[in-house]
Design an enzyme around this catalytic site. Structure first.
Site, short mmCIF file in Angstrom:
data_model
loop_
_atom_site.label_atom_id
_atom_site.label_comp_id
_atom_site.label_asym_id
_atom_site.label_seq_id
_atom_site.Cartn_x
_atom_site.Cartn_y
_atom_site.Cartn_z
N GLY A 46 0.82 -1.20 0.00
CA GLY A 46 0.00 0.00 0.00
C GLY A 46 0.86 1.25 0.00
O GLY A 46 2.01 1.22 0.46
N GLN A 51 3.10 9.96 1.05
CA GLN A 51 4.39 9.26 1.05
C GLN A 51 5.24 9.62 -0.17
O GLN A 51 6.45 9.37 -0.18
CB GLN A 51 4.18 7.74 1.08
N CYS A 88 6.41 -0.19 6.78
CA CYS A 88 5.97 0.97 6.00
C CYS A 88 7.08 1.35 5.04
O CYS A 88 8.25 1.37 5.44
CB CYS A 88 5.66 2.12 6.94
N LEU A 89 6.72 1.66 3.80
CA LEU A 89 7.74 2.04 2.81
C LEU A 89 8.48 3.32 3.23
O LEU A 89 9.58 3.56 2.77
CB LEU A 89 7.11 2.21 1.42
N HIS A 130 -3.76 1.21 7.95
CA HIS A 130 -2.43 1.82 7.89
C HIS A 130 -2.41 2.99 6.90
O HIS A 130 -1.91 4.07 7.22
CB HIS A 130 -1.41 0.73 7.47
N GLU A 131 -2.96 2.75 5.70
CA GLU A 131 -2.91 3.81 4.67
C GLU A 131 -3.82 4.98 5.03
O GLU A 131 -3.48 6.13 4.78
CB GLU A 131 -3.27 3.24 3.29
N HIS A 134 -2.09 7.42 7.21
CA HIS A 134 -1.17 8.33 6.50
C HIS A 134 -1.86 9.62 6.08
O HIS A 134 -1.25 10.69 6.08
CB HIS A 134 -0.62 7.65 5.24
ZN ZN Z 1 3.03 3.39 5.50
#
Ligand code: ZN
Length: 163
Positions: A46, A51, A88-89, A130-131, A134
């Site tokens: 995701g 991000q 997380c990226l 999670h997304e 953000h």
């Molecule tokens: Zn993330």
């Protein structure tokens, strides 16, 4: 399509609240294409627009089943609980143990600005929660129950266990 640079923890854009998308312009469509390309290149499940430095309420999710684009997503319902590893990226090389709902249902707009719903359990529910965080400037690191761990150490443990 183009790869975009993924912002990492410490970058203050990750702590900002994103704005609603009013219209899916060609630029927004291009942004969505770029988000998918960036997500797949990074081997993630995701990605949220902040991000890659864009403060719009857009997330893309693909847990290996179907790609989902969620514009202006709103959480309608959650239930149950799951406790597990989360990464997380924007926090490369790390993971933490986070408890999330085991079921989540969201309403959102698709690329044609048609209102839809998506529901998921387990990994999909975790990715949705999670997304969505953000978009309000929240990172999983604040939910991790005993801080962050190195992914390399997790892999080492797994190898030991399999021997
Ligand atoms: Zn993330």
């Amino acid at each position: 399509m183009a790869l975009r640079q993924i912002r990492e923890i410490g970058d203050e854009i990750l702590q900002k609240k994103c704005r609603e998308v009013k219209e899916v312009t060609p630029r927004v469509k291009e942004l969505i294409d770029d988000m998918f390309e960036t997500l797949y290149e990074a081997d993630g499940v995701g990605l949220a627009a902040p991000q890659i430095g864009i403060l719009k309420r857009i997330i893309v999710i693909d847990i290996g089943e179907d790609p989902h684009v969620l514009i202006n997503p709103v959480l309608l319902e959650t239930s149950g609980e799951q406790r597990g590893n989360e990464g997380c990226l924007s926090v490369p090389g790390k993971y933490g143990v986070v408890t999330r709902p085991n079921y989540a249902r969201v309403s959102y707009y698709d690329e044609n600005m048609e209102q839809k719903e998506l529901e998921g359990t387990e990994l999909l529910a975790r990715a949705i929660c999670h997304e969505l965080d953000h978009l309000d400037g929240k990172l999983y690191v604040d939910l991790a129950e005993d801080g962050l761990h190195d992914v390399e150490e997790m892999e080492a443990v797994t190898e030991e266990e399999s021997e």
